[in-house]
Design an enzyme around this catalytic site. Structure first.
Site, PDB file in Angstrom:
ATOM      1  N   LYS A 221      23.919 -11.679  13.795  1.00 27.60           N
ATOM      2  CA  LYS A 221      22.602 -12.482  13.769  1.00 27.60           C
ATOM      3  C   LYS A 221      22.167 -11.594  14.912  1.00 27.60           C
ATOM      4  O   LYS A 221      21.732 -10.648  15.149  1.00 27.60           O
ATOM      5  CB  LYS A 221      23.283 -13.709  15.231  1.00 27.60           C
ATOM      6  CG  LYS A 221      24.297 -14.606  13.944  1.00 27.60           C
ATOM      7  CD  LYS A 221      24.786 -16.100  15.111  1.00 27.60           C
ATOM      8  CE  LYS A 221      25.415 -16.715  14.259  1.00 27.60           C
ATOM      9  NZ  LYS A 221      25.736 -17.916  14.637  1.00 27.60           N
ATOM     10  N   ARG A 256      34.253 -16.040  14.038  1.00 28.08           N
ATOM     11  CA  ARG A 256      33.705 -16.238  13.003  1.00 28.08           C
ATOM     12  C   ARG A 256      33.724 -15.177  12.179  1.00 28.08           C
ATOM     13  O   ARG A 256      31.991 -14.528  12.462  1.00 28.08           O
ATOM     14  CB  ARG A 256      32.751 -17.525  12.702  1.00 28.08           C
ATOM     15  CG  ARG A 256      32.248 -17.427  11.245  1.00 28.08           C
ATOM     16  CD  ARG A 256      31.309 -19.227  11.565  1.00 28.08           C
ATOM     17  NE  ARG A 256      30.576 -19.626   9.617  1.00 28.08           N
ATOM     18  CZ  ARG A 256      29.922 -19.145   9.238  1.00 28.08           C
ATOM     19  NH1 ARG A 256      28.962 -18.141  10.374  1.00 28.08           N
ATOM     20  NH2 ARG A 256      29.389 -19.574   8.325  1.00 28.08           N
TER      21      ARG A 256
END
Length: 410
Positions: A221, A256
């Site tokens: 991210k 995740r």
């Protein structure tokens, strides 16, 4: 497609705690964050799922609508057409639990009928039907704190804990058992890089405050790029590894990730080491404010929004009272009048349905008002006139202040 009643019991996302479970990401979408996670062909997705399981994935997360910033919305029928063939192929290819990454209750219902075990809704129940769909299917839910935090939010962990507590209340009220809930602080959703990093360091605190397993999803991210001075998605692997290691060390139950093979060893070693040791705390004293009588309009019934009723607040606050005991100066201790004012502002403020939320918000307000001063404790809210319908002496909810609350001592 099988009916929900014909399906076997849903598989839990993870078993008894023995380190974090890796949740491998498979995206049936052409515009997901990282091209390496795009698997729109069912046969390709099945092969990828098998490789992930062999590499150490304990569960698989399948989605068909990108949640990356700037992604175009996907109509539910298009999302369903992309998702279901891939989901069916993955389920046939591996025996691991499957979560479906969707914000649409209609898509979630179809995926659960296809055999998904959990719903990972990164929008925090933006579709009001979602909690009921999850409850009817007997599935698990990953609750994601997706509300935007103000840039100057003094306590990101406390604010996110409040968001997650509210989502948990919605899920439980819809019929989802609390033991089927997982909380996710929403790394990368509506938060700046410093706030995202604080949430990784706050995993232990979130687990303690909410009493639920924690999922963290930092994989590739933008925060990685921000910290490293600008990196394209393809070059964020090792920055991701650092965040995965820290989240695992601080006690994350579910991670995740896109790169299961590389992250499996990272997570296992970091979890074995555990979090950095806390600095030695001063021996705490205790300041207690008990029986604080306040008025407010709180409760789930319509009439409770209209009329004021009494609430009683108890605060047991662990603090280092040694300096004040020696100096006799107010500035060396915690001002209990200021603590009472925090409680009065919350109880006298906007409506909350539950006294659990009142207690949580008072605790968060105390942490903001006394940064670095609180070493733990409890806030209890009593509701003397609670509409129980039977004779009752008291109804109350107690919220913990984590050890080292405020961040200066942990």
């Amino acid at each position: 497609m099988a009916s929900l009643a014909e399906l076997p019991a849903r598989r839990p996302l993870f078993g008894p705690r023995g380190g974090p479970t890796l949740l491998g990401v498979i995206n049936a979408t052409p515009d997901s964050l990282w091209s390496g996670s795009r698997h729109m062909d069912p046969a390709d997705a099945a092969r990828t799922a098998r490789r992930m399981v062999q590499a150490g994935a304990g569960a698989i997360d399948v989605g068909a609508a990108s949640s990356r910033p700037g992604a175009a919305p996907v109509p539910a029928d298009v999302e369903r057409e992309r998702l279901l063939p891939v989901l069916a192929a993955v389920r046939a290819a591996c025996d691991r639990p499957l979560s479906v990454d969707t914000a649409s209750a209609a898509v979630a219902r179809a995926a659960l009928a296809e055999g998904a075990d959990a719903v990972n809704d990164v929008t925090g129940f933006s579709d009001p039907d979602m909690p009921a769909v999850i409850a009817a299917a007997g599935a698990a839910a990953i609750l994601v704190a997706s509300d935007r935090l103000p840039a100057a939010a003094p306590d990101p962990v406390g604010a996110v804990a409040g968001q997650l507590a509210a989502l948990a209340q919605r899920a439980v009220r819809a019929g989802v058992p609390r033991e089927r809930l997982v909380c996710d602080p929403g790394f990368g959703f509506g938060k700046g890089p410093e706030q995202n990093l604080a949430l990784v360091a706050g995993v232990t605190r979130l687990r303690s405050a909410l009493g639920m397993p924690v999922c963290v999803g930092p994989s590739r991210k933008g925060t990685v790029s921000a910290v490293l001075g600008g990196r394209p998605v393809a070059r964020r692997l090792w920055g991701t590894a650092a965040l995965v290691a820290l989240a695992a060390a601080y006690g994350a139950d579910l991670l995740r990730v896109h790169d299961v093979e590389r992250m499996a060893d990272v997570a296992r070693i970091a979890a074995a080491v555990g979090p950095p040791p806390a600095r030695a705390l001063p021996a705490p004293g205790r300041i207690a404010v008990r029986g604080l009588r306040l008025e407010g309009r709180h409760g789930v019934l319509a009439e409770e929004r209209l009329r004021s009723q009494p609430f009683v607040v108890d605060m047991d606050l662990a603090v280092d009272i040694g300096p004040a005991g020696r100096s006799d100066h107010l500035e060396d201790t915690l001002d209990y009048a200021a603590a009472a004012a925090v409680a009065a502002e919350v109880v006298g403020g906007p409506h909350r349905d539950l006294i659990e939320r009142l207690a949580a918000d008072i605790a968060a307000g105390l942490e903001r008002r006394f940064p670095g001063r609180l070493l733990g404790g409890y806030v209890t809210v009593h509701k003397p006139e609670a509409p129980v319908g039977l004779p009752v002496a008291d109804v109350s909810a107690t919220w913990p202040l984590p050890s080292g609350a405020g961040g200066a001592h942990s």
